[in-house]
Design an enzyme around this catalytic site. Structure first.
Site, PDB file in Angstrom:
ATOM      1  N   GLU A   1       0.804  -1.228   0.000  1.00 61.25           N
ATOM      2  CA  GLU A   1       0.000   0.000   0.000  1.00 61.25           C
ATOM      3  C   GLU A   1       0.834   1.275   0.000  1.00 61.25           C
ATOM      4  O   GLU A   1       1.692   1.469   0.863  1.00 61.25           O
ATOM      5  CB  GLU A   1      -0.917   0.001   1.227  1.00 61.25           C
ATOM      6  CG  GLU A   1      -1.886   1.170   1.257  1.00 61.25           C
ATOM      7  CD  GLU A   1      -3.051   0.883   2.179  1.00 61.25           C
ATOM      8  OE1 GLU A   1      -4.002   0.204   1.739  1.00 61.25           O
ATOM      9  OE2 GLU A   1      -2.999   1.315   3.344  1.00 61.25           O
TER      10      GLU A   1
ATOM     11  N   LYS B   1       0.835   4.694   1.102  1.00 60.66           N
ATOM     12  CA  LYS B   1       0.066   5.290   2.214  1.00 60.66           C
ATOM     13  C   LYS B   1       0.868   6.453   2.788  1.00 60.66           C
ATOM     14  O   LYS B   1       1.661   6.265   3.718  1.00 60.66           O
ATOM     15  CB  LYS B   1      -0.136   4.178   3.261  1.00 60.66           C
ATOM     16  CG  LYS B   1      -0.939   4.532   4.472  1.00 60.66           C
ATOM     17  CD  LYS B   1      -1.070   3.288   5.371  1.00 60.66           C
ATOM     18  CE  LYS B   1      -1.940   3.583   6.569  1.00 60.66           C
ATOM     19  NZ  LYS B   1      -2.066   2.421   7.479  1.00 60.66           N
TER      20      LYS B   1
ATOM     21  N   LYS C   1      -8.009   2.546  -2.443  1.00 63.47           N
ATOM     22  CA  LYS C   1      -8.373   2.453  -1.023  1.00 63.47           C
ATOM     23  C   LYS C   1      -8.950   3.790  -0.599  1.00 63.47           C
ATOM     24  O   LYS C   1      -8.267   4.795  -0.582  1.00 63.47           O
ATOM     25  CB  LYS C   1      -7.109   2.114  -0.227  1.00 63.47           C
ATOM     26  CG  LYS C   1      -7.336   1.653   1.177  1.00 63.47           C
ATOM     27  CD  LYS C   1      -7.276   0.142   1.210  1.00 63.47           C
ATOM     28  CE  LYS C   1      -7.250  -0.492   2.599  1.00 63.47           C
ATOM     29  NZ  LYS C   1      -7.925   0.117   3.658  1.00 63.47           N
TER      30      LYS C   1
ATOM     31  N   GLU D   1     -14.615  -5.098   2.671  1.00 64.83           N
ATOM     32  CA  GLU D   1     -13.901  -5.161   3.951  1.00 64.83           C
ATOM     33  C   GLU D   1     -14.865  -5.392   5.106  1.00 64.83           C
ATOM     34  O   GLU D   1     -15.895  -4.718   5.203  1.00 64.83           O
ATOM     35  CB  GLU D   1     -13.144  -3.850   4.162  1.00 64.83           C
ATOM     36  CG  GLU D   1     -12.400  -3.779   5.485  1.00 64.83           C
ATOM     37  CD  GLU D   1     -11.609  -2.486   5.599  1.00 64.83           C
ATOM     38  OE1 GLU D   1     -10.691  -2.280   4.771  1.00 64.83           O
ATOM     39  OE2 GLU D   1     -11.915  -1.687   6.495  1.00 64.83           O
TER      40      GLU D   1
ATOM     41  N   ASN E   1     -10.260  -6.689   8.183  1.00 67.91           N
ATOM     42  CA  ASN E   1      -9.347  -5.660   8.665  1.00 67.91           C
ATOM     43  C   ASN E   1      -9.103  -5.839  10.164  1.00 67.91           C
ATOM     44  O   ASN E   1     -10.045  -5.854  10.954  1.00 67.91           O
ATOM     45  CB  ASN E   1      -9.896  -4.258   8.362  1.00 67.91           C
ATOM     46  CG  ASN E   1      -8.779  -3.218   8.389  1.00 67.91           C
ATOM     47  OD1 ASN E   1      -7.904  -3.255   9.249  1.00 67.91           O
ATOM     48  ND2 ASN E   1      -8.812  -2.303   7.439  1.00 67.91           N
TER      49      ASN E   1
ATOM     50  N   GLU F   1      -5.915  -7.716   6.328  1.00 66.05           N
ATOM     51  CA  GLU F   1      -5.562  -6.296   6.208  1.00 66.05           C
ATOM     52  C   GLU F   1      -5.113  -5.727   7.561  1.00 66.05           C
ATOM     53  O   GLU F   1      -5.738  -5.998   8.584  1.00 66.05           O
ATOM     54  CB  GLU F   1      -6.778  -5.475   5.766  1.00 66.05           C
ATOM     55  CG  GLU F   1      -7.407  -5.866   4.450  1.00 66.05           C
ATOM     56  CD  GLU F   1      -8.629  -4.996   4.176  1.00 66.05           C
ATOM     57  OE1 GLU F   1      -9.574  -5.496   3.576  1.00 66.05           O
ATOM     58  OE2 GLU F   1      -8.645  -3.815   4.593  1.00 66.05           O
ATOM     59  N   SER F   2      -4.102  -4.913   7.521  1.00 64.29           N
ATOM     60  CA  SER F   2      -3.623  -4.082   8.635  1.00 64.29           C
ATOM     61  C   SER F   2      -2.842  -4.853   9.700  1.00 64.29           C
ATOM     62  O   SER F   2      -3.180  -5.988  10.051  1.00 64.29           O
ATOM     63  CB  SER F   2      -4.777  -3.343   9.334  1.00 64.29           C
ATOM     64  OG  SER F   2      -5.425  -2.472   8.453  1.00 64.29           O
TER      65      SER F   2
HETATM   66  O1  LIG Z   1      -4.209   3.302   8.998  1.00 67.07           O
HETATM   67  C1  LIG Z   1      -4.900   4.008   9.750  1.00 67.07           C
HETATM   68  O2  LIG Z   1      -4.420   4.756  10.627  1.00 67.07           O
HETATM   69  C2  LIG Z   1      -6.397   3.997   9.628  1.00 67.07           C
HETATM   70  C3  LIG Z   1      -7.148   4.769  10.502  1.00 67.07           C
HETATM   71  C4  LIG Z   1      -8.518   4.802  10.393  1.00 67.07           C
HETATM   72  C5  LIG Z   1      -9.161   4.049   9.428  1.00 67.07           C
HETATM   73  C6  LIG Z   1      -8.428   3.274   8.534  1.00 67.07           C
HETATM   74  C7  LIG Z   1      -7.057   3.245   8.635  1.00 67.07           C
HETATM   75  N1  LIG Z   1      -6.289   2.510   7.759  1.00 67.07           N
HETATM   76  C8  LIG Z   1      -6.804   1.934   6.545  1.00 67.07           C
HETATM   77  C9  LIG Z   1      -6.260   0.600   6.287  1.00 67.07           C
HETATM   78  O3  LIG Z   1      -7.042  -0.313   6.218  1.00 67.07           O
HETATM   79  C10 LIG Z   1      -4.787   0.402   6.151  1.00 67.07           C
HETATM   80  O4  LIG Z   1      -4.229   1.489   5.482  1.00 67.07           O
HETATM   81  C11 LIG Z   1      -4.343  -0.873   5.439  1.00 67.07           C
HETATM   82  O5  LIG Z   1      -5.047  -1.995   5.836  1.00 67.07           O
HETATM   83  C12 LIG Z   1      -2.850  -1.097   5.725  1.00 67.07           C
HETATM   84  O6  LIG Z   1      -2.660  -1.196   7.121  1.00 67.07           O
HETATM   85  P1  LIG Z   1      -1.203  -1.153   7.774  1.00 67.07           P
HETATM   86  O7  LIG Z   1      -0.373  -2.225   7.121  1.00 67.07           O
HETATM   87  O8  LIG Z   1      -1.414  -1.437   9.218  1.00 67.07           O
HETATM   88  O9  LIG Z   1      -0.645   0.195   7.504  1.00 67.07           O
END
Ligand SMILES: O=C(O)c1ccccc1NCC(=O)[C@H](O)[C@H](O)COP(=O)(O)O
Length: 256
Positions: A53, A55, A114, A158, A179, A209-210
């Site tokens: 991603e 970001k 996204k 999601e 997520n 995710e995340s």
């Molecule tokens: O990433 C955030 O801080 C966030 C806060 C509020 C709502 C959504 C958020 N993120 C969106 C996502 O789902 C992530 O960008 C994506 O899954 C990647 O996650 P990561 O690897 O933990 O950066």
């Protein structure tokens, strides 16, 4: 608490901004690059299927990444990413439709848009291969799914729990992301994926995710059934170059 459950103030603010965003008048039509095939190809080539991603920032990240998103995207692909995700939400994630356009032009892997899409016309703001629909925020999920598919998009729906998973499956989702980030407090917990994944039918492409920070997390999500891993922070803020960070995650550990 409102009808969407308890939401962190940052998420409420994201939704408010999304509701206020102007919508385009013209409808898009896309011919998508296929996400499930791209994930399968990466796996067949011996890599962990990662959706990397772009970001620039987020409510849980300090500062903004000023590097060129196209250079980041190329580094991710060079590191073995099967697909890319590009944030287009401007106010809270530093994203833009222009960035998505530039990245999609520069790479040949599928690109996920996204964003926090709340109404049909918002689908027309950008051409992507895949769009994200967040089940929690869409009362008419089936209608949005149909509207996205009519435009040619593949759709990643999601969810955060079993109830949302059932809604996604009832609406006809065939690519589902679980997520790990709790929208009430933004804390990530990989157990979220582990608790929902066993209830996802085998013919659905399943994405974790995340919160996937390192190869051990990646192996853990794969063991729990993930066909693909969506990773932002671990790649763009991972310490090394984006290419090296991506390669570290796309290289299987011995037990994955
Ligand atoms: O990433 C955030 O801080 C966030 C806060 C509020 C709502 C959504 C958020 N993120 C969106 C996502 O789902 C992530 O960008 C994506 O899954 C990647 O996650 P990561 O690897 O933990 O950066």
């Amino acid at each position: 608490m409102d009808s969407q459950g308890e939401l962190a103030p940052a998420v409420a603010s994201i939704l408010e901004a999304a509701r206020a965003r102007p919508t385009p008048a013209e409808r898009v039509a896309v011919t998508p690059r296929d996400l499930p095939s791209a994930l399968a190809r990466a796996e067949a080539a011996g890599r962990v299927p990662v959706v990397a991603e772009v970001k620039p920032t987020s409510p849980t990240t300090e500062g903004t990444d000023e590097r060129d998103p196209v250079e980041l995207a190329r580094g991710m692909v060079a590191g073995g990413a099967a697909a890319l995700s590009v944030l287009t939400e401007p106010e809270h994630f530093g994203g833009s439709v222009e960035t998505l356009d530039r990245v999609r032009e520069a790479v040949d892997v599928p690109v996920l848009r996204k964003d926090f899409l709340l109404e049909e016309a918002q689908l027309d703001a950008a051409e992507a291969d895949v769009v994200l629909l967040i089940a929690r925020f869409l009362d008419d999920l089936e209608g949005m799914l149909a509207a996205a598919r009519e435009r040619g998009f593949q759709v990643l729906v999601e969810v955060h729990d079993r109830e949302e998973l059932e809604r996604a499956l009832d609406a006809g989702a065939d690519v589902v992301g679980v997520n790990n980030r709790d929208l009430a407090n933004l804390v990530v917990n990989l157990e979220t994926f582990e608790s929902v994944a066993p209830h996802v039918p085998d013919d659905v492409t399943l994405i974790a995710e995340s919160g996937i920070a390192d190869p051990a997390d990646a192996a853990r999500m794969r063991r729990a059934g993930a066909d693909g891993l969506l990773v932002g922070t671990g790649i763009v803020r991972g310490g090394g170059s984006v290419e090296a960070n991506t390669r570290r995650l796309t290289t299987p550990m011995d037990d994955s």
